[in-house]
Design a protein around this motif. Sequence first.
Motif, short mmCIF file in Angstrom:
data_model
loop_
_atom_site.label_atom_id
_atom_site.label_comp_id
_atom_site.label_asym_id
_atom_site.label_seq_id
_atom_site.Cartn_x
_atom_site.Cartn_y
_atom_site.Cartn_z
N VAL A 288 0.82 -1.34 -0.03
CA VAL A 288 -0.02 0.11 -0.14
C VAL A 288 0.76 1.16 -0.14
CG1 VAL A 288 -1.97 -1.11 1.02
CG2 VAL A 288 -0.23 -0.12 2.78
N SER A 289 0.27 2.39 -0.91
CA SER A 289 1.18 3.54 -0.83
C SER A 289 0.78 4.46 0.52
CB SER A 289 0.93 4.27 -2.02
OG SER A 289 -0.47 4.73 -1.99
N TRP A 290 1.73 5.43 0.57
CA TRP A 290 1.49 6.32 1.74
C TRP A 290 0.30 7.06 1.61
CZ3 TRP A 290 0.78 11.84 1.82
CH2 TRP A 290 0.96 12.19 3.02
N PHE A 291 -0.10 7.49 0.28
CA PHE A 291 -1.40 8.06 0.12
C PHE A 291 -2.45 7.39 0.74
CE2 PHE A 291 1.29 10.26 -3.12
CZ PHE A 291 1.09 11.39 -2.78
N ALA A 292 -2.34 5.93 0.40
CA ALA A 292 -3.69 5.04 0.89
C ALA A 292 -3.56 5.06 2.34
CB ALA A 292 -3.14 3.67 0.06
N ALA A 293 -2.26 4.80 3.10
CA ALA A 293 -2.19 4.56 4.28
C ALA A 293 -2.71 5.83 5.12
CB ALA A 293 -0.75 4.31 4.68
N ASN A 294 -2.37 6.89 4.48
CA ASN A 294 -2.65 8.05 5.17
C ASN A 294 -4.31 8.24 5.21
OD1 ASN A 294 -1.63 10.58 6.34
ND2 ASN A 294 -2.13 11.70 4.27
N ASP A 295 -4.82 7.94 4.17
CA ASP A 295 -6.21 8.21 3.85
C ASP A 295 -6.92 6.95 4.84
OD1 ASP A 295 -8.45 9.64 2.76
OD2 ASP A 295 -8.87 7.84 1.47
N TYR A 296 -6.50 5.95 4.76
CA TYR A 296 -7.07 4.83 5.75
C TYR A 296 -7.18 5.41 7.21
CZ TYR A 296 -7.71 0.39 8.25
OH TYR A 296 -8.19 -0.21 9.23
N CYS A 297 -5.99 5.88 7.58
CA CYS A 297 -6.10 6.47 8.93
C CYS A 297 -7.01 7.66 9.23
CB CYS A 297 -4.58 6.79 9.46
SG CYS A 297 -3.42 5.43 9.62
N SER A 298 -6.93 8.47 8.24
CA SER A 298 -7.91 9.60 8.43
C SER A 298 -9.29 9.09 8.47
CB SER A 298 -7.72 10.77 7.60
OG SER A 298 -7.76 10.66 6.37
N SER A 299 -9.71 8.26 7.61
CA SER A 299 -10.92 7.61 7.61
C SER A 299 -11.54 6.96 8.87
CB SER A 299 -11.27 6.59 6.37
OG SER A 299 -10.62 5.33 6.79
N LYS A 300 -10.58 6.63 9.78
CA LYS A 300 -10.81 6.11 11.06
C LYS A 300 -10.71 7.10 12.14
CE LYS A 300 -10.67 1.98 9.54
NZ LYS A 300 -11.98 1.28 9.38
N GLY A 301 -10.57 8.37 11.55
CA GLY A 301 -10.51 9.61 12.80
C GLY A 301 -8.88 9.48 13.43
N LYS A 302 -7.99 8.91 12.63
CA LYS A 302 -6.59 8.69 13.07
C LYS A 302 -5.94 9.38 12.26
CE LYS A 302 -7.98 4.25 15.12
NZ LYS A 302 -7.55 2.62 15.24
N ARG A 303 -4.49 8.93 12.41
CA ARG A 303 -3.36 9.43 11.57
C ARG A 303 -2.38 8.57 11.57
NH1 ARG A 303 0.67 11.78 14.59
NH2 ARG A 303 0.05 12.10 16.84
N LEU A 304 -1.34 8.75 10.55
CA LEU A 304 0.03 7.89 10.74
C LEU A 304 0.74 8.43 11.85
CD1 LEU A 304 0.75 7.65 6.83
CD2 LEU A 304 -0.06 5.52 8.42
N PRO A 305 1.71 7.71 12.42
CA PRO A 305 2.68 8.17 13.52
C PRO A 305 3.66 8.88 12.70
CG PRO A 305 2.75 5.84 12.94
CD PRO A 305 1.70 6.15 12.32
N THR A 306 4.49 9.93 13.41
CA THR A 306 5.64 10.43 12.93
C THR A 306 6.60 9.65 13.19
OG1 THR A 306 6.10 11.79 15.24
CG2 THR A 306 4.54 12.91 13.75
N ILE A 307 7.51 9.96 12.71
CA ILE A 307 8.75 9.08 12.68
C ILE A 307 9.21 8.99 14.27
CG2 ILE A 307 11.31 8.85 12.25
CD1 ILE A 307 11.01 9.95 9.59
N ASP A 308 9.48 10.15 14.71
CA ASP A 308 9.84 10.29 16.22
C ASP A 308 8.78 9.50 17.17
OD1 ASP A 308 11.73 11.81 15.38
OD2 ASP A 308 11.03 13.90 16.18
N GLU A 309 7.54 9.66 16.86
CA GLU A 309 6.66 8.89 17.78
C GLU A 309 6.87 7.23 17.38
OE1 GLU A 309 2.66 11.90 17.96
OE2 GLU A 309 2.79 10.36 16.19
#
Lengths: 252, 233
Positions: A108-129
């Motif tokens: 899966v691409s970053w765009f897809a992963a990003n949209d998946y998380c925002s569809s759940k009201g979440k987000r991708l973690p930052t590198i630091d997190e």
Amino acid sequence: MNTICRLKVVIILLWFVGANCQSAMVSIKGGTYTPLYGVDSLQVTITDFEMDVYPVTNADYLAFVSKRTKWRRSKVISLFADKSYLSKWVSDTIIGADQSLKAAATNVSWFAANDYCSSKGKRLPTIDEWEYVAMANETQPDARTIESYNEYILSWYEKPKTFNSEIGSTFMNYWKVYDLHGLVWEWTEDFNSVLVSGESRKDVDTDSDLFCGSAAINATDLMNYAAFMRYAIRGSLKAKYTMRNLGFRCVK
Amino acid sequence: MKRIYIVLAIITSIMLGSCTTNTNKDQTYQCPMKCEGEKTFAKQGSCIICNMALKPIKDNTKTLASADDISDSSIFNLTTKWNTEEGNTIELKELKGKTLVMVMIYTTCKAACPRLVADMRNIEKKLPKENLKNTQFVLISIDPETDTPEKLKAFAIENYMDGEQWTFLQGSVSGVREFANVLAVKYKEISPLDFSHSNIISVFSKEGELVHQQEGLGVNNNETIKKIIETFK
């Protein structure tokens, strides 16, 4: 009376199913640490957040693409994903025969992963997190100096095809999070903040013509070879790339 | 139980019906002689003054929709909103029709950005005049929290980039991250007001497809100029 009882049972069942649908998260207590690539002050402060216990699975992703048709294999546009997007799936809504519903969703691409998380009201973690949670072993929040911890990760890098394993098959760490090491690599929100140029010979020198201010970025812990590998991977990725051993999880 | 089904069926048919009438309403009519100026009518009929049959007006939104044929790899697929230095809110597809030369900068940058901006101006200078009017130079801030439309406007004036061919954009933090990923631009906040970022100037065709990327500072821009000119052929 009977009907009321039945209704109650149905309601309880529905609630149970609903609760199960939302993948489990655990809270991560923030703190300060020095990541591999430090910045000016070298220390990074993480505020409290919640993280998915497991990576997003094929089953989760299947449910996602059946709802959001723009992320189906046949619909996805080339701006957002390269040709190997979900390439092991049989069709838009059927995963590959040798794939498990309980394995991490990959390709899966970053765009897809990003949209998946925002569809759940979440987000991708930052590198630091991500790195903050991933530096824990079973018992300690920061196990980076422990030899067995580093050896475990490096031995995973040598193991083939771990992406077929089911989620939860590696260890539960200090934060009660599974599978950060040992299953798949994971997308991070700001993966594109790793500034190493594409050519590996150049990584020794920070190329100040390509990157403004790149001299500020240097590895602080060269012993941490495992983390070095992760940063190298992130530095080489583009957001539409998809890989067989690259999945993701969300945070809130 | 049966009654419920019947009621449901009626409700859905009403909803469906209302949908179709709604779409018809979008069509408006006008007297071909414009006897009553720009007045429009919701129904077909004839003009009260000259008695000619009213003509349907082509809807602006519809012509846009038909021109919406953009390819898979076009940046006009992005639906994020941007503020311009003039205070307007736009989507990228509103820039469609011109060749786009894009770069990501931030206005508080002291090191590379002035040179990147100079590179952009050099490209502008070298372009033939007839091509210039069909080219839009777009500078996108990677620091949307600091670079407000007012700051961008001031930056534009200060750098003699206030002409129509220059556009400055402020996005949301996630919108900027997404767009940087489209351009394959890397950036990292080092401290407030200071960022590391890759120095890439990207050229997009009229349809929003990436045709060329110039990497580095002060590099020879002949190739970039050539690619820009090719987009007009």
